[in-house]
Enzyme design. Sequence first.
Site, short mmCIF file in Angstrom:
data_model
loop_
_atom_site.label_atom_id
_atom_site.label_comp_id
_atom_site.label_asym_id
_atom_site.label_seq_id
_atom_site.Cartn_x
_atom_site.Cartn_y
_atom_site.Cartn_z
N ARG A 127 -106.97 39.27 45.43
CA ARG A 127 -105.79 38.41 45.30
C ARG A 127 -106.14 36.93 45.49
NH1 ARG A 127 -100.49 40.17 48.46
NH2 ARG A 127 -101.65 39.74 50.36
N ARG A 160 -105.97 34.01 50.51
CA ARG A 160 -105.27 33.97 51.79
C ARG A 160 -106.23 34.30 52.92
NH1 ARG A 160 -99.76 37.41 51.51
NH2 ARG A 160 -100.58 38.09 53.51
P1 AMP Z 1 -97.12 39.24 54.15
O1 AMP Z 1 -97.28 37.97 53.39
O2 AMP Z 1 -95.76 39.85 53.98
O3 AMP Z 1 -98.23 40.22 53.90
O4 AMP Z 1 -97.21 38.83 55.71
C1 AMP Z 1 -98.37 38.23 56.25
C2 AMP Z 1 -98.39 38.39 57.76
O5 AMP Z 1 -97.23 37.73 58.32
C3 AMP Z 1 -98.32 39.82 58.27
O6 AMP Z 1 -99.60 40.43 58.30
C4 AMP Z 1 -97.74 39.61 59.65
O7 AMP Z 1 -98.71 39.10 60.57
C5 AMP Z 1 -96.73 38.49 59.42
N1 AMP Z 1 -95.40 39.03 59.03
C6 AMP Z 1 -94.77 38.92 57.82
N2 AMP Z 1 -93.57 39.51 57.83
C7 AMP Z 1 -93.42 40.01 59.08
C8 AMP Z 1 -92.40 40.77 59.73
N3 AMP Z 1 -91.28 41.14 59.09
N4 AMP Z 1 -92.60 41.12 61.02
C9 AMP Z 1 -93.71 40.75 61.69
N5 AMP Z 1 -94.72 40.07 61.14
C10 AMP Z 1 -94.58 39.70 59.85
#
Ligand code: AMP
Length: 215
Positions: A127, A160
């Site tokens: 990605r 990322r």
């Molecule tokens: P994502 O972009 O959705 O993969 O999120 C990246 C990171 O942000 C995750 O690995 C978590 O550390 C944090 N994160 C995102 N959404 C949440 C959530 N709903 N609850 C807790 N941590 C979150």
Amino acid sequence: MRIVMLGAPGSGKGTQAKRLEAAFGFPQISTGDLLRQAVADETDLGIRAKAAMDAGDLVSDDIVLGMIKDRIAKDDARNGFILDGYPRNRQQAEDLGDVFEDAGIELDVAVLMDVATDVLMKRLTGRRTCSQTGKLLNIYFSPQEDLDECVNNGGELLQRKDDNEKTIGNRLQVYERETAPLIAYYRDSDLLKTVSAEGPVDAVYASLVATLGLG
Ligand code: AMP
């Protein structure tokens, strides 16, 4: 429409939610994007969230709940929204239920983006985001001309920070342990729909739109 997108990291929730937003106008609300912005801005919240994000662990339920409440209250979310990456555990699903009840609104559907684990790994390690356009790309799956277009226009293909193999492994485990049980949670409330999310982006989008009854 108020939609929860469920699915493992790399299942295409963000890509598809962005397309739904462009086509139908419901804002995509991604807790991951909101958190990354807070980290980049070095806000108090961002500083508190950073270590958990770097490790691929979940940020505390209170932090994300506060973010979601603020975001849902904004004007553009009045007629609907797409939650991408929230809720991610049972507590968050219950918190979301309370937020909806207090606001007098209802969830229409929780849609599971279903992808086999071996496919997820390639999607996550490959990605990239184009630094100029913000377009989501993948070095294994995107057409070469799309990758070249970014670079030839002076953009960079950014990865990322949490898309490295070690953190990805943990994120997938956290998903299985904490988030996957929400599939049964929403199925029990008759809100669950499932989309097979393994094919090309356009085909997945078409079946998502049909599944949501928006086509
Ligand atoms: P994502 O972009 O959705 O993969 O999120 C990246 C990171 O942000 C995750 O690995 C978590 O550390 C944090 N994160 C995102 N959404 C949440 C959530 N709903 N609850 C807790 N941590 C979150």
